[in-house]
Design a protein around this motif. Structure first.
Motif, PDB file in Angstrom:
ATOM      1  N   GLN A 387      -9.212 -67.740  63.925  1.00 15.28           N
ATOM      2  CA  GLN A 387      -8.061 -66.702  64.848  1.00 15.28           C
ATOM      3  C   GLN A 387      -7.624 -67.016  65.704  1.00 15.28           C
ATOM      4  OE1 GLN A 387     -10.114 -62.478  62.935  1.00 15.28           O
ATOM      5  NE2 GLN A 387     -11.374 -63.614  61.619  1.00 15.28           N
ATOM      6  N   PHE A 388      -8.867 -67.178  66.570  1.00 16.01           N
ATOM      7  CA  PHE A 388      -8.869 -67.699  67.952  1.00 16.01           C
ATOM      8  C   PHE A 388      -7.554 -68.858  67.571  1.00 16.01           C
ATOM      9  CE2 PHE A 388     -13.305 -65.200  68.354  1.00 16.01           C
ATOM     10  CZ  PHE A 388     -13.023 -64.399  69.916  1.00 16.01           C
ATOM     11  N   PHE A 389      -8.085 -69.949  67.257  1.00 10.74           N
ATOM     12  CA  PHE A 389      -7.494 -71.043  67.067  1.00 10.74           C
ATOM     13  C   PHE A 389      -5.970 -70.395  66.563  1.00 10.74           C
ATOM     14  CE2 PHE A 389      -4.326 -73.732  64.485  1.00 10.74           C
ATOM     15  CZ  PHE A 389      -4.587 -75.009  65.575  1.00 10.74           C
ATOM     16  N   LEU A 390      -5.685 -69.544  66.338  1.00  6.45           N
ATOM     17  CA  LEU A 390      -4.253 -69.420  66.389  1.00  6.45           C
ATOM     18  C   LEU A 390      -3.700 -68.089  66.929  1.00  6.45           C
ATOM     19  CD1 LEU A 390      -4.598 -68.342  62.584  1.00  6.45           C
ATOM     20  CD2 LEU A 390      -3.122 -69.991  62.728  1.00  6.45           C
ATOM     21  N   LEU A 391      -4.724 -67.558  67.832  1.00  7.53           N
ATOM     22  CA  LEU A 391      -4.286 -66.726  68.930  1.00  7.53           C
ATOM     23  C   LEU A 391      -3.978 -67.770  70.352  1.00  7.53           C
ATOM     24  CD1 LEU A 391      -6.972 -63.854  69.173  1.00  7.53           C
ATOM     25  CD2 LEU A 391      -4.783 -63.990  68.901  1.00  7.53           C
ATOM     26  N   GLU A 419     -18.982 -60.062  75.151  1.00  9.07           N
ATOM     27  CA  GLU A 419     -20.583 -60.484  74.690  1.00  9.07           C
ATOM     28  C   GLU A 419     -20.548 -61.326  73.233  1.00  9.07           C
ATOM     29  OE1 GLU A 419     -19.057 -57.540  74.567  1.00  9.07           O
ATOM     30  OE2 GLU A 419     -20.123 -55.478  77.178  1.00  9.07           O
ATOM     31  N   VAL A 420     -19.840 -60.719  72.471  1.00  2.07           N
ATOM     32  CA  VAL A 420     -19.982 -62.055  71.355  1.00  2.07           C
ATOM     33  C   VAL A 420     -18.997 -63.705  71.079  1.00  2.07           C
ATOM     34  CG1 VAL A 420     -21.355 -59.801  70.438  1.00  2.07           C
ATOM     35  CG2 VAL A 420     -18.623 -60.078  70.347  1.00  2.07           C
ATOM     36  N   ILE A 421     -18.109 -63.583  72.062  1.00  2.00           N
ATOM     37  CA  ILE A 421     -17.467 -64.209  71.669  1.00  2.00           C
ATOM     38  C   ILE A 421     -17.967 -65.151  73.005  1.00  2.00           C
ATOM     39  CG2 ILE A 421     -14.961 -65.305  72.360  1.00  2.00           C
ATOM     40  CD1 ILE A 421     -13.937 -62.225  72.265  1.00  2.00           C
ATOM     41  N   PRO A 422     -18.412 -66.745  72.306  1.00  2.00           N
ATOM     42  CA  PRO A 422     -19.086 -68.065  72.785  1.00  2.00           C
ATOM     43  C   PRO A 422     -17.955 -68.460  74.155  1.00  2.00           C
ATOM     44  CG  PRO A 422     -18.606 -68.943  70.483  1.00  2.00           C
ATOM     45  CD  PRO A 422     -17.621 -67.459  70.808  1.00  2.00           C
ATOM     46  N   SER A 423     -18.442 -68.916  74.782  1.00  2.00           N
ATOM     47  CA  SER A 423     -18.037 -68.814  76.589  1.00  2.00           C
ATOM     48  C   SER A 423     -16.737 -70.029  76.319  1.00  2.00           C
ATOM     49  CB  SER A 423     -18.972 -69.356  77.831  1.00  2.00           C
ATOM     50  OG  SER A 423     -19.687 -68.070  77.405  1.00  2.00           O
ATOM     51  N   PRO A 424     -16.959 -71.518  75.676  1.00  2.00           N
ATOM     52  CA  PRO A 424     -15.428 -72.192  76.060  1.00  2.00           C
ATOM     53  C   PRO A 424     -14.534 -71.322  75.200  1.00  2.00           C
ATOM     54  CG  PRO A 424     -18.307 -72.921  74.353  1.00  2.00           C
ATOM     55  CD  PRO A 424     -17.840 -72.000  75.169  1.00  2.00           C
ATOM     56  N   ILE A 425     -15.073 -70.865  74.453  1.00  2.00           N
ATOM     57  CA  ILE A 425     -13.087 -69.707  73.644  1.00  2.00           C
ATOM     58  C   ILE A 425     -12.879 -69.120  74.912  1.00  2.00           C
ATOM     59  CG2 ILE A 425     -12.334 -67.944  71.864  1.00  2.00           C
ATOM     60  CD1 ILE A 425     -14.355 -69.414  70.489  1.00  2.00           C
ATOM     61  N   ILE A 426     -13.759 -68.163  75.503  1.00  2.00           N
ATOM     62  CA  ILE A 426     -13.164 -67.006  76.786  1.00  2.00           C
ATOM     63  C   ILE A 426     -12.646 -68.206  77.498  1.00  2.00           C
ATOM     64  CG2 ILE A 426     -14.266 -65.762  78.749  1.00  2.00           C
ATOM     65  CD1 ILE A 426     -16.194 -64.736  76.587  1.00  2.00           C
ATOM     66  N   THR A 427     -12.562 -69.106  78.236  1.00  2.00           N
ATOM     67  CA  THR A 427     -12.415 -69.633  79.089  1.00  2.00           C
ATOM     68  C   THR A 427     -11.567 -70.334  78.788  1.00  2.00           C
ATOM     69  OG1 THR A 427     -15.022 -70.279  80.035  1.00  2.00           O
ATOM     70  CG2 THR A 427     -12.532 -71.882  80.276  1.00  2.00           C
ATOM     71  N   LYS A 428     -11.079 -70.930  77.329  1.00  2.00           N
ATOM     72  CA  LYS A 428      -9.735 -71.679  77.478  1.00  2.00           C
ATOM     73  C   LYS A 428      -8.613 -70.772  77.362  1.00  2.00           C
ATOM     74  CE  LYS A 428      -8.415 -74.635  73.653  1.00  2.00           C
ATOM     75  NZ  LYS A 428      -8.775 -75.605  72.220  1.00  2.00           N
TER      76      LYS A 428
END
Length: 1242
Positions: A387-391, A419-428
């Motif tokens: 889902q994050f990849f598609l976003l 709080e539950v999303i991994p930091s690398p995904i937030i940064t990206k």
């Protein structure tokens, strides 16, 4: 009465009922309740009263039925007999009228029903109610009979309802009539209490057999409840409707179908109610019913939400689904949503259709995170990564709408699940938003970045990383889109209230001050709100607040000035602002401490603050003391730049001090030194400020006299230089009351004695004409000008200058349109003023005429004279000399006076001699001359359009159309000459002439619209309208040829609203009354032969290029691409398809043009136009041609046959053969099927 009832109750049940039924229910209701509820369990009435009451009810019902039966039997026995005489009400009347018996029985039944209800509702339940059941059953079974009696039917329904609620024996037999009755009444009366009662009795509906045919009426009532706003709004209503789904499988399907049909038209509250009902029904359903809701309805909703053709419809569906999404924590909901949505959502996010991707993204964001609760942690993580990849992929989507939703949705997800999303995904995700998306080419995408970040700030966990990233958005403060800049300031205002954030670390102060100085008021005010706590706080001493504001103005003068302008709107204290004015004034009068820009800033800030303070009378006296004569003179010596003087003039006009010596002369100097005014916006502001000051101090007469004196001087020089006719007028002015400026100088003499070249004098006169027209826009000043003694001389001067400007605009690039615009504006205003005076004098014939009104020159026909003069100038410009007789309606222009009659005898300099020593202009000069000429013709077209719109000269309509056509033809000729000479406009010249051409087309169309609306088929205007419409289409082609398709496409988009008028103009010659088809065809044919337009040739060449790739004629084989004109044709076809009569008329123009091509042996023209008619204007198999087109077909088809037989050239024969093949199906169909065309002997 209560005592008698009590005694009868103690005696026997029979006596009690007998006595109770003789009372009115209203008066005895409380007594009956007291007596019955006082009956003890040991009383013999517990057994006797129910049976006696039941017998009384049964007997009364039977009597009522007998009465109804006897009445119905008597009615048909003598259908034609008159009604029996009514018995008079008296003691002597022994017989009771049947109506009275009926009313008595109904009243008796109502009392008995109430007594029965009291027995059933007795708190102690002492009565033997099984004995009462037969009577209650009788009332229930006859409920439909009593339906017209609302009080009785309500009492019966209430009794049955109470019986059910008390769970008494035999209650199943009391619902078949009472429940439909209650349901129907709830839909009719629309009371919430009835909905509540229906909901309470909902279990009773399970006793009905919904598979029986007799239940259809109840089904319809239940389906009506599903669309009833009352049921959808009420909690009990939604609970009841959810229960109805479980009554019957088929009924549930029908209810689902009803909901599906209502979604496209649903309001927010209704759609949410449907979602709530469906969720309740799904939660209570089992087996097939639940499967029907899930697989038969929700699955369809999810697919429809993704594939919906419009965004609003998709949002309606998602609102219904929202009830399930919001309840995903309920057991089984998330599992069900995942099963239904997962296969279709992920697939739809990657399809090529952007609309589907957009809808699927909306659904994914609503359901995020989409996961199966039964899956393992690894599977959930994999699905979440997908889902994050598609976003992330959709953040860079090709469609801007998808990117906009992806940005806002990503920020929403980060806000909710940080709080539950991994930091690398937030940064990206944030890096993409701040680095790439914030610089997107689409305005909506950039705006979504700011809106998403504002929402994300609601999560405190995001603040640390946003502190680092937010400074990267500084460029949005200077974005080209206003909405983005407003959102950027809103972000800063929001940050001001967020702890540990400082807006000046996010946005540099210089960037804010740049925006504050030059941006729109909305942005500037928001920035002021942001800065006011720092630069003019209310919680510090006034001295410190003033010092902070001084610091701001010194750092950024114009930004500081606008800060002061909006400070009062943001709550700044007016007492503090008064102190601020004093401090600013002291700084301005100490110029050695400030540079010129700072003086300008402080003076502008003082002007803004004074405007605010002067709005309250209590501040006027203090401001006058502050700005005394001495300080004003000092300020005048300090200021030098025009913008600064403008601010000073505004301050003085606002404060109105008594001692203004020196400033008036300064204002007059500003007003009269106005060379180059039309192109200098800053000078225009300065001059308006000077005019405002002069008017506030009573200097109106000085201003008008000064303008008139110089315009008269320039008019005289035009008379000498160009030989323009000029009536003799005295330069002297009448004596008048002195103003504050009179007696200290003579501006008129200074202006008249000023020595400069004619070019300089003309340039100043242009600026003064601009001022005259500007002054006429203000009502008070306009009235004063109309009463001025200078009016006649002002008008004559503008007339002479306008004549020279029009006649010589084609050869002198310095000629300007301002004198012409002022001249025609003054003429129109004088006409309006004369009309007003005439109306007043008609109401009061004794009123004497003013001196001006009696003037021979300023007579009531001033507009007629102006029209003749302007059109005479056009004739001179066009170089045709004498006037032409072309219109039976007084179209021949007469000379204005004797001077005009002898004008040809005056020796005049030719335009080439008068305009300068060298007439061999450079390439740029030639383009500038064309621009000057187009501007002038546009001004004249505006004049004619305004006169037409104001209905001042209805007899001149034919003349206006004629000269409008000539103006358009002259513009076309000028553009074609430039193209022939391969001369191009510079970029700024292209922009200017494009604006003029758009205005010219608009004025011509506006005139065409007004004249056709008023002419109503008049033969005196329709031929000119036809010619003008053709010229307007030719103008589009010339513009595209000379300036390129880009400018032409913009013009086509701008004139879209006027295309119907162009079509009406094209068809105008066929709208004449009392003419047959042959005469109409002849009229069009004559017009086309007299002046064949350019646009049919372009249509034909375009069509020929589509059918053949190469011809011997290179021009035909490779025609110039006219994309704008082709787009215009497509728009015209769409309009024609909506009106068959107009289609017939306009289609005939193509037919006649092809006939002209046949007569001129231009067979390519005929083929191209016929192909356009048969394949573009009409569909290939469309035989529904109008009578006018068929009359042309009657002539064209035989002529093509003759030309084929006579033509020897093979290529030409092929063109004729193709043309015949195109129209032969129409010819054969109407020859043999309809008979609307016939064979004629040669």
């Amino acid at each position: 009465m209560e005592k008698r009832l009590r005694n009868s109750l103690q005696s026997s049940a029979q006596e009690f009922i007998s006595l109770a039924t003789k009372q009115s229910l209203k008066s005895s209701k409380s007594s009956l309740k007291t007596l019955i509820h006082s009956v003890k369990l040991s009383s013999p009435l517990c057994t006797s009263l129910p049976s006696t009451l039941s017998d009384s009810i049964s007997a009364s019902v039977q009597s009522f039925q007998s009465l109804l039966g006897s009445n119905s039997a008597q009615i048909p026995s003598s259908p034609h007999s008159p009604p029996a005489k009514r018995c008079r009400r008296s003691s002597r009347c022994s017989e009771t009228e049947p109506v009275d018996d009926k009313h008595g029985l109904l009243a008796r039944l109502e009392i008995l029903a109430h007594i029965a209800l009291l027995c059933v509702s007795h708190p102690g339940k002492p009565f033997l109610l099984s004995d009462l059941l037969p009577g209650v059953q009788a009332l229930h079974d006859n409920l439909i009979v009593f339906e017209a009696e609302s009080s009785l039917s309500s009492a019966i329904e209430g009794l049955c309802e109470e019986w059910w609620k008390e769970n008494l024996a035999g209650r199943e037999s009391l619902i078949s009539q009472s429940l439909p009755f209650l349901l129907s009444r709830s839909l009719t009366l629309k009371k919430k209490v009835d909905v509540h009662r229906v909901c309470v009795l909902r279990e009773a509906f399970t006793l009905f057999d919904f598979d029986d045919e007799s239940i259809d009426d109840l089904k319809l009532l239940l389906i009506r409840c599903m669309i009833s706003p009352l049921y959808l709004k009420a909690e009990d209503g939604r609970r009841f409707l959810a229960f109805v789904f479980g009554l019957n499988h088929q009924l549930g399907k029908e209810l689902l179908a009803m909901i599906r049909s209502q979604i496209p038209f649903g309001r927010k509250s209704m759609l949410e109610a449907y979602g709530d009902i469906l969720f309740r029904a799904w939660r209570a359903a089992q087996g097939d019913s639940r499967s029907e809701i899930e697989n038969g309805f929700l699955q369809d909703l999810i697919e429809a939400a993704i594939h919906a053709a419009s965004g609003p419809f998709a949002s309606y569906i998602r609102r219904v689904l929202g009830a399930f999404i919001n309840q995903r924590t309920t057991d089984g909901v998330e599992r069900m949503l995942f099963r239904l949505a997962e296969p279709v959502v992920f697939r739809s996010l990657q399809v090529s259709n952007s609309n589907v991707r957009q809808n699927a993204l909306h659904l994914l964001l609503d359901m995020f995170p989409l996961e199966d609760p039964d899956s393992t942690k690894e599977e959930k993580d994999t699905l979440l990564d997908k889902q994050f990849f598609l976003l992330e992929r959709l953040l860079m989507d090709d469609c801007p709408e998808v990117r906009t939703i992806a940005v806002e949705g990503s920020c929403r997800i980060l806000h909710l699940f940080w709080e539950v999303i991994p930091s690398p995904i937030i940064t990206k995700i944030l890096t993409k938003i701040f680095v790439d998306i914030s610089r997107d080419v689409c305005t909506e995408v950039r705006l979504s970045t700011l809106n998403g970040i504002i929402y994300l700030l609601g999560n405190p966990h995001s603040h640390e990383i946003l502190k680092v990233l937010l400074p990267r958005l500084q460029h949005l403060m200077l974005d080209k889109a206003l909405t983005v800049r407003v959102a950027a300031v809103d972000l800063l205002v929001h940050l001001k209230d967020v702890r540990n954030f400082q807006f000046n670390k996010v946005m540099e102060l210089d960037v804010l001050l740049t925006a504050l100085a030059s941006d729109q008021p909305l942005v500037a005010q928001k920035i002021t709100k942001l800065l006011i706590p720092s630069y003019f706080p209310s919680k510090v001493p006034v001295e410190e607040a003033c010092n902070r504001c001084i610091t701001l103005v010194k750092r950024a003068p114009m930004a500081g000035a606008r800060f002061c302008k909006f400070a009062i709107l943001e709550g700044a204290s007016k007492s503090h602002l008064m102190e601020l004015v004093k401090v600013f004034l002291g700084l301005i009068l100490s110029p050695h401490q400030l540079d010129a820009n700072q003086i300008e800033g402080f003076l502008a800030a003082t002007c803004y603050v004074c405007d605010d303070l002067a709005s309250e009378l209590c501040n006027i006296s203090a401001l006058k003391e502050l700005f005394d004569g001495e300080k004003i003179r000092c300020l005048l010596s300090v200021v030098s730049k025009g913008e600064v003087r403008s601010s000073l003039f505004n301050i003085v006009s606002t404060v109105c001090p008594d001692d203004v010596a020196g400033l008036i002369e300064e204002c007059m100097d500003v007003v009269t030194n106005c060379s180059g005014l039309t192109e200098d916006v800053g000078r225009q502001t300065e001059i308006r400020s000077a005019q405002k000051l002069l008017l506030s101090l009573g200097g109106f007469d000085d201003l008008i006299e000064a303008l008139t004196a110089f315009l008269h001087k320039t008019a005289y020089r035009c008379h000498i230089k160009f030989g323009a006719d000029m009536p003799s007028q005295s330069v002297s002015f009448a004596k008048r009351k002195k103003s504050k400026s009179s007696g200290k100088f003579s501006i008129k003499l200074k202006l008249i004695n000023r020595k400069q070249s004619f070019k300089d004098d003309y340039s100043v006169a242009v600026g003064m004409a601009f001022q005259v027209r500007d002054l006429l826009l203000h009502e008070d000043i306009r009235k004063a000008i109309m009463k001025s003694q200078c009016l006649e001389m002002l008008f004559v001067s503008l007339k002479v200058i306008s004549e020279v400007s029009i006649v010589h605009c084609g050869h002198c690039k310095d000629m300007d349109i301002s004198p012409v615009l002022a001249y025609i504006a003054l003429a129109l205003q004088m006409t309006v003023d004369n009309v007003g005076r005439t109306n007043i004098q008609n109401g009061d014939s004794k009123r004497k005429k003013t001196k001006i009104h009696s003037s021979k020159f300023l007579s009531e026909n001033i507009l007629e004279l102006t029209i003749e003069h302007v059109l005479n100038c056009l004739e001179k410009l066009f170089g045709e000399g004498d006037m032409k007789n072309h219109d039976a309606d007084s179209c021949k222009l007469q000379p204005t006076n004797k001077t005009d009659q002898n004008s040809t005898k005056r020796r005049r300099l030719s335009p080439t001699d008068a305009c300068g020593p060298s007439n061999r202009a450079s390439t740029n000069d030639e383009a500038q001359q064309v621009l000057c000429k187009v501007k002038m013709l546009t001004a004249v077209l505006k004049f004619m359009a305004d006169v037409t719109a104001m209905c001042f000269a209805p007899r001149k309509h034919g003349l206006f159309l004629y000269y409008t056509s000539k103006c358009v033809q002259h513009i076309i000729s000028s553009l074609d000459q430039l193209r022939h000479n391969q001369i191009q406009f510079k970029e700024d010249g292209k922009i200017n002439i494009a604006i003029c051409l758009k205005s010219s087309f608009t004025y011509a169309a506006k005139m065409l619209n007004g004249i056709l609306a008023e002419s109503r088929g008049s033969s005196t205007t329709l031929p000119e309208a036809f010619v003008l419409a053709n010229n307007m289409l030719d103008l589009i082609i010339s513009i595209e040829s000379c300036m390129g398709s880009g400018y032409a496409l913009r013009l086509v988009a701008a004139i879209k609203t006027w295309l119907p008028d162009v079509l009406l103009g094209l068809g105008s010659t066929s709208f004449q009354k009392n003419t047959d088809s042959d005469e109409e065809h002849l009229s069009v044919s004559e017009q086309m032969k007299l002046h064949f337009p350019k646009w049919p040739l372009i249509v034909a060449k375009t069509e020929l290029f589509e059918v053949t790739e190469a011809e011997e004629d290179d021009e035909c084989s490779r025609p110039e691409k006219f994309s704008a004109f082709n787009k215009l044709l497509a728009m015209l076809i769409i309009l024609l398809e909506k009106n068959p009569s107009i289609m017939d008329v306009v289609g005939n123009i193509f037919m006649v043009s092809s006939l002209v091509g046949l007569e001129q042996k231009n067979f390519g023209l005929a083929l191209g136009l016929l192909r356009f008619v048969c394949l573009k204007l009409f569909k290939h198999d469309d035989r529904d041609w109008g009578d006018i087109m068929l009359s042309s077909l009657q002539e064209i088809f035989p002529k093509i046959d003759r030309e084929i037989a006579e033509e020897n050239d093979e290529d030409e024969q092929e063109k004729l053969t193709r043309a015949k093949e195109l129209i032969e199906p129409q010819w054969m169909y109407h020859l043999y099927e309809t008979g609307r065309v016939t064979l004629v002997d040669d």
